[in-house]
Design an enzyme around this catalytic site. Sequence first.
Site, short mmCIF file in Angstrom:
data_model
loop_
_atom_site.label_atom_id
_atom_site.label_comp_id
_atom_site.label_asym_id
_atom_site.label_seq_id
_atom_site.Cartn_x
_atom_site.Cartn_y
_atom_site.Cartn_z
N PRO A 1 -17.18 4.29 -3.44
CA PRO A 1 -17.36 4.81 -2.07
C PRO A 1 -16.95 3.75 -1.05
CG PRO A 1 -19.47 4.56 -3.20
CD PRO A 1 -18.42 4.18 -4.18
N GLN B 1 -2.80 -3.00 1.04
CA GLN B 1 -4.05 -3.54 1.63
C GLN B 1 -3.92 -3.60 3.16
OE1 GLN B 1 -2.83 -5.71 -1.28
NE2 GLN B 1 -3.77 -4.10 -2.42
N LYS C 1 -6.11 10.03 10.32
CA LYS C 1 -7.41 10.66 10.10
C LYS C 1 -8.19 10.94 11.40
CE LYS C 1 -8.95 10.12 5.67
NZ LYS C 1 -9.62 9.51 4.52
N HIS D 1 -2.10 4.52 -3.03
CA HIS D 1 -1.66 5.45 -1.97
C HIS D 1 -1.71 6.86 -2.55
CE1 HIS D 1 -0.25 2.25 0.40
NE2 HIS D 1 1.02 2.24 0.06
N GLY E 1 -7.37 -2.15 4.69
CA GLY E 1 -6.68 -1.33 3.69
C GLY E 1 -7.12 0.12 3.80
N THR F 1 -8.04 3.71 -6.08
CA THR F 1 -7.86 2.94 -7.30
C THR F 1 -9.15 2.88 -8.13
OG1 THR F 1 -6.17 1.62 -6.24
CG2 THR F 1 -7.18 0.65 -8.18
N THR F 2 -10.27 2.57 -7.47
CA THR F 2 -11.51 2.36 -8.23
C THR F 2 -12.53 3.50 -8.05
OG1 THR F 2 -12.41 1.12 -6.38
CG2 THR F 2 -11.31 -0.16 -8.09
N SER G 1 -1.94 11.20 12.63
CA SER G 1 -2.12 12.04 11.44
C SER G 1 -3.44 12.78 11.56
CB SER G 1 -2.09 11.15 10.20
OG SER G 1 -2.45 11.91 9.08
P1 IMP Z 1 -8.53 -7.72 -5.36
O1 IMP Z 1 -7.32 -7.45 -4.50
O2 IMP Z 1 -8.64 -6.79 -6.52
O3 IMP Z 1 -8.63 -9.17 -5.72
O4 IMP Z 1 -9.82 -7.41 -4.46
C1 IMP Z 1 -10.19 -8.19 -3.32
C2 IMP Z 1 -10.79 -7.32 -2.24
O5 IMP Z 1 -9.77 -6.50 -1.66
C3 IMP Z 1 -11.87 -6.36 -2.72
O6 IMP Z 1 -12.83 -6.22 -1.68
C4 IMP Z 1 -11.14 -5.04 -2.91
O7 IMP Z 1 -11.99 -3.94 -2.79
C5 IMP Z 1 -10.15 -5.12 -1.75
N1 IMP Z 1 -8.92 -4.36 -1.99
C6 IMP Z 1 -7.90 -4.69 -2.79
N2 IMP Z 1 -6.93 -3.77 -2.73
C7 IMP Z 1 -7.32 -2.85 -1.85
C8 IMP Z 1 -6.71 -1.67 -1.32
O8 IMP Z 1 -5.59 -1.29 -1.66
N3 IMP Z 1 -7.44 -0.99 -0.40
C9 IMP Z 1 -8.65 -1.40 0.02
N4 IMP Z 1 -9.26 -2.50 -0.44
C10 IMP Z 1 -8.59 -3.22 -1.37
#
Ligand code: IMP
Length: 431
Positions: free
Chosen positions: A304, A224, A331, A41, A12, A300-301, A413
Amino acid sequence: MSTLTVVGTQWGDEGKGKVIDLLASQCDMVCRYQGGANAGHTVIVGDKQFIFHLIPSGILHPDKKCIIGNGVVIDPISLFEEIESLRKGGIECEKRLFISDRAHVILSYHKLLDKIKDEARGSMKIGTTGRGIGTTYIDKISRIGIRLSDLMDRDTFRKKLEINLKEKNHLLESFYGKTKVRAEDIEKEYLPYAEKFRPYIADTSLMINEAISKKQKVLFEGAQGTFLDIDFGTYPYVTSSSPVAGGVCIGAGVGPTKIDKVLGVAKAYTTRVGEGPLPTQFEPQFEEKMRIKGKEYGATTLRPRRCGWFDAVAVRYASIVNGLDRLAITKLDVLDELDKIKIAVAYEYKGKRLTTFPSLLKEIEEARPIYEEVDGWNTSTRGIVRFQDLPQKAKEYLDRISKLIGIDISIISIGPKRSETIIVEENLLGA
Ligand code: IMP
């Protein structure tokens, strides 16, 4: 050729948002097919920055239709916030955004349980985004889920809610020692969204298939990446949906004969957020330097991201399970100031050379990457618009990646803006 699927080939955050935004100008419809507001995104247009969680970034192009397919899990609160924030940025979603009536709804108890359950896993914690993704997909597969069409019908919503809450409350109270959730509160919180979303609800599978039969160009946007896929990822450190290209058929309601081309997006290095193995992870000091240079913090979160060298074993595997036709490398500019760059070309596990991605978690965790070292270009690539103008060593790096994966590179990119892109192959969606 009328359909193109864009997928992540790593963990992802490969920069799919920007690639999709660029390609959206060539198509009529953009469709999300899995995941939910766990995705993020970022797209920069002029001096405005837009962060997308659920709505396809194609919405930035005024003449495009955007679809949230049946395979997506929808948090009404998050979706409404996104619609409102786009409106504030001058972008109207009505009559352009369509949401599947079959998509499942994430409610507050899904988010609560997502967090509690992950914590309870202790040392096997996944590090989920806490957005209720996994817990909503669990309900879907258990055949107790609540779909948008259920939310639209007050009686059905209440009935399903009460059945669900019997089990959830038992779990919350007796197993996790938490207070129980009341159906009235959930109803009060979520029913207003039924009216807010009514204008957007549609049988989106029919819409997509009609567009395809009219030879319109449709882009499917994966969230992802391959190694977070429930089947092909580093299980159990994965998400609960199918980001791979095959997910389009189920998550958008489109037959496999309708998928024309698949474009895989890969960062010029590797990142991962959350727990789970990352075979090519840098050593801490260098990782911190690259994280700062690449601004590697989750959209999203804000966590790091872990960073590492380009892993050709992983991306080659992704090219197989997704049936990739082309690659987009993002990148590249983050590697601009390095003397030497490494690429993992195989893994070593218990004295054996592995060239395909293992399934056993222990093997992935303990495998040591076998690196090939190439010279860096140690100069800025920013502002370059033609492939031939890239530094020779950067071209060699890209050629090596392309050869190792066995796929041609169509897009490179070299910065976050739309203009900071080298298009090697025009008209990926056909003329
Ligand atoms: P969940 O999708 O919230 O259940 O998370 C499961 C795993 O996928 C975790 O390690 C998250 O950090 C990762 N993850 C979920 N969505 C993304 C994304 O959009 N980008 C990168 N990691 C993701």
